[in-house]
Structures are given as C-alpha cells and as structure tokens.
Design an enzyme around this catalytic site. Structure first.
Site, PDB file in Angstrom:
ATOM      1  N   GLU A 154       0.718  -0.905   0.059  1.00 32.34           N
ATOM      2  CA  GLU A 154       0.240   0.030   0.437  1.00 32.34           C
ATOM      3  C   GLU A 154       0.458   1.022   0.500  1.00 32.34           C
ATOM      4  OE1 GLU A 154      -1.515   3.183   1.308  1.00 32.34           O
ATOM      5  OE2 GLU A 154      -2.415   2.391   3.192  1.00 32.34           O
ATOM      6  N   CYS A 201      -1.435   9.038   3.511  1.00 33.40           N
ATOM      7  CA  CYS A 201      -1.156   8.485   2.019  1.00 33.40           C
ATOM      8  C   CYS A 201      -3.222   8.874   0.974  1.00 33.40           C
ATOM      9  CB  CYS A 201      -0.988   7.337   1.886  1.00 33.40           C
ATOM     10  SG  CYS A 201      -1.726   5.755   3.032  1.00 33.40           S
TER      11      CYS A 201
END
Ligand code: UN1
Length: 509
Positions: free
Chosen positions: A264, A298
């Site tokens: 990720e 993020c």
C-alpha cells in the site's frame, strides 16, 4: 482539562458488541479528557535497541520453527486471541494516545481515531478469519470428496509506516497472525515505541513469543535483511512507492519460494469539483482532506480541480477557512494541525513550498500563532495554484494543497487524473448524481468519495487501498484482505477407493 467529557465526532470503532449503528458510520466517540491529559503528562518514550544481523537471523529461525505450532492452533483460538487484543487496546485508549502524541506528534483527535481504528482492525480481522477461512467442501463427482482449506504461508514480514504507527502496524500484524502466519515486524524508525507497546499487548492477549518478533532499525539494513531471508513467505508493506519497488526487486532476485508482496503505497489524490457543487461542502471537505494530520496521510488531498465558473468563490472560502486553522501543540484539543514527523520531512516540504513560492501562484496560507514558536517542525497549511494537472509530479507528504482550474469536458479531467498513474483516493463534488456515478467508474482509483471528505477510511466500511503506483491491493479492512496472507490447499479423496474404478469401467468409459 478537568472532568468534562469531550466529544470527538469519529466514525471509528464500529466492531464489537453494540457498536454498529444503523448507518454504519458517524458514531460519536465520547472520551474523557482527564485520563488523556494524565496519560500524556506521564508518558515518556523509551528508546529501543536496533536489531543486529545476528538477531535477525535468530528471529527468522525462531519464527520459522514457531510457524508449525501457531498455524496448527485452531482458527477460533487465534481469532479469540486477536479479539482479546482489540479489547485490551480499547481499554487502554488513553495510554496509547499518550504514546502517539509524544512519539508521533499526532493531534489528540487523530490519536483517539487511530487507537479506535486499531481496535477495529483486531475485531474485524478476527471476525473475517472465522467467516472466510473455515474449511469448505467443494462439489465433485460421486466417489470423491473435495475440500478447500486456507492456511498461513509461513513467516510474514510486516513493514509499517510512521504516519499510522499503531493502526497500520496492528492491522498488518493481526491480519498475518490470525491467518496462521508467524510475523517478523519492522516498524518505522520514527515510531518504534508504539509498536513495542502493541507487541507487549499482543503477548498479553496470548500471542506466543515465537509467533511474533519485533525488529527495529532502518529499512536499508533490517528491512532489507528480512525481505532477503530465504524463510520469508510473504511481505506486507505500507510506505512509499519507491520502497515498494525495491522490495519487489529484492523478492524477484532471491532464491527460494516465490512470495507475495502486499503493498500500500503513495497517492497523488485529486478532488474534482464541478460547477454544480455546494461551495460550503467543498471547503469543509478540502480543509479536512488536505490539512488534517498535517497532510501526512497517503489518502490526503493533494490536487483540487475546481470548475472555472465557481473557482474564485471556492478559493476565497478556502482561504478564509485556512486562516482559522490552529497550528500548534498536538497535545492541545484546540489544535487542528500539528507538527510534521521529523526534520527530514520538514526540510523536504519546506523546499517544495519555497519552489512553489517562486514558480506558482500563492492562494493562501495559515499564519502560525506566536504561541506556536516553541513547537518544532510546524508547517503552516498553504495552497498554490498550478496551471495544469500534469504539473503535479510528486507526492508531497505535508499540508500543501495544489489547485487547478478546469472548464470544458469533465470526463477529460478524470482522464488526466488517471494519467498521473496513482490510484488511491479521489473526491467528486457535484449535485448531478449520474455524473458522480459515471466519473467514479471512469477513475482507476481505489477509494472514491462523493460529496464528502476523502480521508479516514473506516475498517469494513470503506476498505482502503489503491492500484497502479498506489499499490497492489487487496484493500486493508476489506473482505478480501486476509486471503492474500494465505496459501490454499485442496484435498481430493477417492472415497470409493478401488470400487470407484470398477464403477467407471462398468460405465464403459
Ligand atoms: C496511509 O496514510 O498510509 O483513509 C493510509 C485514511 C487512512 C489512510 C491510511 N486509512 O485516511
């Protein structure tokens, strides 16, 4: 301070007895203020020792051997241990908040949300494991039985970031453990103490010493050593796209089994605002998404693409909202934006901001108050206008918003956003429902949010993760996540034994 109770509007902690509401979101979490203050006051962050090469070797040996016993434990037992860890964590919210404020410099609201997210991960993955990993009987011809079984792969290496030092660390580790893997965990160098404390809690819940070992140190040595080890059966990584590439390369080059990488990574997340959008709603969503957590998510908004027709008004309102943000001490409830993680981050973001001050149009910035001078590494939220979407090339992990105006074909804007190559989060603001649905489908982006902010994915509600430069999937906190930690086995038994063959022959085949 004092006895009074502060309400945090947090949509977290949906799992466990009596926690789900009918909408599945928007639960308000009531937190007593005094225990938080007391915990922060008495927390000191202990130093942690860096793992040596010999310790890595020893740990991998131990975990490799430990796999046999841990993977043989019944699924229900492993799930019960992870569920217990969630309950222990729930009961120690204040203590973990203290550590998160002191070590990761996160604001109090973010800390509470993070502890509750970690609790959710424990409860959700325990539930999911029991629902999804149980042995299945598959259909087959007469005289044969077929079963499908999922089991742990072996030693899983979990490498986690500093921006969610508890939730992402815990999420990775409990997913790997509950599926029957043993775990070598390497938390970010900036936030080892939170991880250390979580490992102690997992042990208290019943995770054996030889099923989980924490190894501290730099990615270049400790992380690389773990990834390169021949006993590593899988890698789960959250961090930069660049490091995910290094891990991929290292895995490709080593001898031994072919192992999966769950990555990720970063994002260049955009929000598309059309001319029908509600400006007040847009401004609230922009400020939350771009500046909360000092932009160190993020999922954070980096690029606001606003329709020319309403751009001036929206920008004016964003400037107004930015002026009201309070930037300062993360331990104070009134603080909206705390410091960035370390000097390197501060320097990198400052350099980007200085460059944009020369090359782009400054739209607005938050002023630091006189009282905040004592807090190190504060970056004031700031917004610039760029001529084109393609001018944004790189993820800047801080409270910096880039704004682009558009007009004409809205579908072309989505194509340009897709062309950035990342695919993590995407916001759409429009009052035309059919347009929202169409654009969402066109976006090759993992998490799409319509008419709201685009951060704070809730476990089990908005499974989180992207595609392209943003990672491999599967989504964390989603129904497919655990499968990737598992190996699959089918067992086919000829239940008719020799008689089965006789039947076939008699049938003339
Ligand atoms: C990250 O920032 O590394 O939705 C991922 C969110 C969070 C993002 C976590 N789950 O804001």
């Amino acid at each position: 301070a004092g006895e009074h109770i502060e309400a945090f509007p947090l949509p977290h902690a949906l799992y466990g007895e009596g926690r789900r509401n009918s909408t599945g979101a928007d639960l308000t979490c009531l937190v007593q203020r005094r225990p938080l203050d007391e915990a922060i006051a008495k927390t000191h962050v202990p130093p942690v020792p860096e793992a040596s090469t010999a310790q890595i070797e020893l740990a991998m040996g131990t975990l490799h051997t430990g796999f046999e016993a841990w993977s043989a434990r019944p699924l229900a037992e492993r799930a019960a241990i992870i569920r217990k860890a969630g309950d222990l964590l729930d009961a120690r919210l204040a203590e973990f908040c203290g550590l998160l404020v002191k070590e990761a410099h996160k604001t109090l609201g973010d800390c509470v949300a993070e502890v509750r997210e970690a609790v959710d991960f424990c409860r959700y993955y325990a539930d999911q494991a029991e629902q999804r990993l149980a042995e299945q009987t598959l259909p087959g011809p007469t005289g044969e039985s077929n079963t499908l079984r999922l089991h742990g792969r072996g030693v899983f290496v979990c490498i986690s970031p500093w921006n969610f030092p508890l939730a992402i660390f815990a999420g990775q580790v409990v997913a790997a453990l509950v599926t029957g893997n043993t775990v070598a965990a390497k938390p970010a160098e900036q936030t080892p103490a939170v991880a250390q404390r979580m490992v102690e809690l997992l042990r208290e819940a019943g995770v054996p010493e030889d099923a989980l070992i924490l190894l501290h140190g730099p990615g270049e040595t400790v992380g690389a050593g773990l990834v390169a080890d021949a006993r590593t059966a899988g890698v789960c990584f959250t961090g930069s796209t660049q490091v995910a590439r290094l891990i991929n390369r290292a895995l490709a080059q080593k001898d031994g089994p072919i192992v999966p990488l769950i990555a990720e990574t970063g994002g260049l997340n955009a929000m598309l605002v059309d001319s029908t959008a509600l400006p007040e709603q847009v401004v609230d969503a922009v400020v939350q998404s771009a500046f909360r957590s000092a932009g160190q998510r993020c999922s954070a908004l980096r690029l606001l693409c606003v329709h020319e027709g309403i751009a001036d008004g929206v920008i004016e309102m964003i400037k107004g909202a930015m002026a009201e943000l309070s930037v300062g001490d993360p331990a104070l409830l009134a603080t909206d934006v705390g410091p960035v993680i370390d000097d390197e981050a501060f320097t990198g973001i400052s350099r980007h901001v200085e460059r944009l001050r020369r090359e782009a149009k400054l739209l607005g910035e938050t002023a630091l108050s006189a009282g905040s001078a004592a807090v190190p590494r504060l970056v004031a939220p700031i917004a610039f206008e760029l001529p084109r979407i393609s001018d944004l090339r790189q993820e800047i992990f801080g409270p910096v918003l880039h704004v682009v105006r558009w007009s004409g074909d809205v579908d072309a804007v989505v194509r340009e956003i897709n062309a950035l190559g990342y695919g993590l989060t995407f916001g759409i603001q429009t009052r035309i429902d059919s347009r929202a649905a169409r654009l969402a489908h066109q976006a090759r982006i993992g998490n799409v949010y319509v008419n709201r902010n685009m951060i704070g994915a809730v476990v089990g509600v908005q499974p989180f993760g992207g595609e392209g430069l943003s990672g491999t999937g599967p989504k964390a906190g989603g129904p497919h996540y655990l499968y990737r930690f598992c190996a699959e086995q089918t067992v086919t038994i000829n239940t008719a034994a020799a008689g089965g063959n006789a039947t076939l022959l008699a049938g003339g085949h």
